[in-house]
Design an enzyme around this catalytic site. Structure first.
Site, mmCIF file in Angstrom:
data_model
loop_
_atom_site.group_PDB
_atom_site.id
_atom_site.type_symbol
_atom_site.label_atom_id
_atom_site.label_comp_id
_atom_site.label_asym_id
_atom_site.label_seq_id
_atom_site.Cartn_x
_atom_site.Cartn_y
_atom_site.Cartn_z
ATOM 1 N N LYS A 43 0.845 -1.200 0.000
ATOM 2 C CA LYS A 43 0.000 0.000 0.000
ATOM 3 C C LYS A 43 0.882 1.253 0.000
ATOM 4 O O LYS A 43 2.089 1.174 0.264
ATOM 5 C CB LYS A 43 -0.907 -0.027 1.231
ATOM 6 C CG LYS A 43 -0.167 -0.100 2.563
ATOM 7 C CD LYS A 43 -1.097 -0.460 3.717
ATOM 8 C CE LYS A 43 -0.333 -0.552 5.021
ATOM 9 N NZ LYS A 43 -1.166 -1.038 6.143
ATOM 10 N N ARG A 143 -10.385 -0.646 14.629
ATOM 11 C CA ARG A 143 -10.229 0.324 13.546
ATOM 12 C C ARG A 143 -11.297 -0.064 12.542
ATOM 13 O O ARG A 143 -12.443 0.327 12.678
ATOM 14 C CB ARG A 143 -8.802 0.228 12.997
ATOM 15 C CG ARG A 143 -8.395 1.352 12.105
ATOM 16 C CD ARG A 143 -6.909 1.303 11.749
ATOM 17 N NE ARG A 143 -6.452 0.068 11.114
ATOM 18 C CZ ARG A 143 -5.258 -0.095 10.579
ATOM 19 N NH1 ARG A 143 -4.387 0.892 10.591
ATOM 20 N NH2 ARG A 143 -4.917 -1.229 10.019
ATOM 21 N N TYR A 265 15.053 29.337 10.820
ATOM 22 C CA TYR A 265 13.854 29.985 11.369
ATOM 23 C C TYR A 265 13.880 29.930 12.895
ATOM 24 O O TYR A 265 14.297 28.926 13.476
ATOM 25 C CB TYR A 265 12.593 29.253 10.899
ATOM 26 C CG TYR A 265 12.262 29.456 9.447
ATOM 27 C CD1 TYR A 265 12.023 30.729 8.936
ATOM 28 C CD2 TYR A 265 12.145 28.364 8.597
ATOM 29 C CE1 TYR A 265 11.689 30.908 7.599
ATOM 30 C CE2 TYR A 265 11.815 28.523 7.265
ATOM 31 C CZ TYR A 265 11.592 29.803 6.771
ATOM 32 O OH TYR A 265 11.265 29.962 5.454
#
Ligand SMILES: *Cc1c(COP(=O)(O)O)cnc(C)c1O
Length: 383
Positions: A43, A143, A265
């Site tokens: 997958k 699930r 940053y």
């Protein structure tokens, strides 16, 4: 050697995918699964590594049964492997999806009542049996999956109507990465009881980590995914698998910064004079922002990830940005690193499990987040 993605001179990073190692891992897992058979879970574009080359390699290594998550992944796989048996975990969304299953001769994993209705109404028939399918039953993951009661009701009804031909019953382990977790035994026992509802069909419980639990976790068919791609799914054990993926980033610039100057940053101040290598990969390439280095307010406790270059580790310094990441190469000495060199983000010298841990995640997420900006080289294609 096959290639993919942008050309090597245009990309900020390069992925090397060792298909011979993938084949070796499949054979290893098939051996560990015996007497059960091993399928392959491919997958999410084979965990980010490229469905077509991965599937072809697995087929050549002897794999005949595959699992994907979604029907479009199944169709893509069908185009590569005309003869494979392809199961789809969670995508029987309705009549139109069922048409894709028909077109690709995909076998749905039925997860509950709505899947059952869709497949009875719109499934395809094999010459010798109507509506082939797999059944997913819950044992604690909660699930997807039908309850034991739903499974028993289906068995009773289907004994009369023969509307469906279940080929495989499966369930999914919630804690297989922790071998001594009591949940494993509990799920295995529930599953053995439930598979007896369909005694004549094959059963499947183990994912990669479940294979290492062995014994009655193996059932008739195992479903490894992550372990095929070289990551060790079980904590506290030596990794017997071969690394499949090496991710590297091109060094675009070297900077010599003074103590008190800042990096990236958020302007993390540097504690000492630092040689910084600026690498052309960032969080848009799945080198997640959570891998940011020390001195950064994002991570006060864990130091962040490190790369590997010219035989030494180089910690990430400051925040990872979308396209660029800074590495501290001071320890390598002056002039050790040059523009155009590559730093290993993960691979044989920097285990992906370690990078995942430093990033507060798991190897699965790092692989599936890789994205499409790397130049890709597939070693051992067509072996
Ligand atoms: C993804 C998945 C697998 C493969 O799991 P790995 O931990 O990658 O081996 C197996 N079964 C199901 C139901 C899955 O969703």
């Amino acid at each position: 050697m096959a290639a993919g993605g942008p050309g090597p001179h245009l990309a900020g990073g390069r992925l090397t995918i060792d298909l011979a190692a993938l084949a070796w891992n499949y054979r290893f897992l098939a051996q560990r699964s015996a007497p059960a058979q091993a399928a392959a879970v491919v997958k999410a574009d084979a965990y980010g590594l490229g469905l077509a080359p991965a599937a072809r390699t697995l087929w050549q290594a002897g794999c005949r049964r595959f699992f994907v998550a979604l029907p479009h992944e199944g169709l893509a796989l069908r185009a590569v492997l005309p003869e494979a048996e392809i199961f789809v975990f969670n995508g029987l969304f309705g009549a139109e999806a069922a048409a894709a299953y028909r077109r690709g001769r995909l076998i749905p994993v039925l997860n509950g009542q709505s899947d059952l209705s869709v497949w009875e109404a719109h499934g395809w028939d094999a010459p010798d049996r109507p509506r082939p399918c797999a059944l997913h039953v819950e044992t604690g993951m909660n699930r997807l999956g039908m309850t034991g009661e739903e499974l028993r009701a289906l068995a009773t009804e289907n004994a009369l109507t023969q509307a469906l031909s279940p080929l495989l019953i499966l369930s999914h382990l919630a804690c297989a990465d922790t071998p001594d977790h009591p949940m494993n035994r509990r799920q295995c026992e529930s599953f053995q009881a439930l598979r007896a509802v369909f005694p004549e069909i094959e059963s499947s419980l183990a994912n990669s980590a479940g294979i290492f639990l062995g014994g009655d976790f193996l059932c008739d068919l195992t479903r490894p995914g992550i372990a095929l791609f070289g990551a060790m799914p079980v904590g506290g054990m030596e990794n017997p698998l071969r690394p499949v993926v090496t991710a590297e980033a091109r060094i675009s610039q070297i900077k010599r910064l003074r103590a008190g100057e800042t990096a990236s940053y958020g302007a993390a101040p540097l504690a000492r004079d630092t040689i910084v290598a600026v690498a052309a990969v960032g969080y848009a390439d799945g080198y997640l922002r959570a891998a940011s280095g020390s001195g950064v307010p994002l991570r006060k406790v864990v130091p962040g990830a490190a790369g590997f270059i010219h035989g030494k580790e180089a910690p990430v310094i400051g925040r990872v940005t979308m396209d660029l990441t800074l590495f501290d190469v001071t320890a390598l000495g002056p002039d050790a690193v040059a523009v155009g060199d590559h730093i290993e983000l993960f691979g044989p010298n920097m285990p992906i499990e370690r990078v995942a841990e430093a990033t507060g995640t798991i190897a699965y997420e790092l692989l599936t987040a890789i994205g499409h900006r790397y130049h890709r080289e597939y070693l051992g294609d067509g072996l």
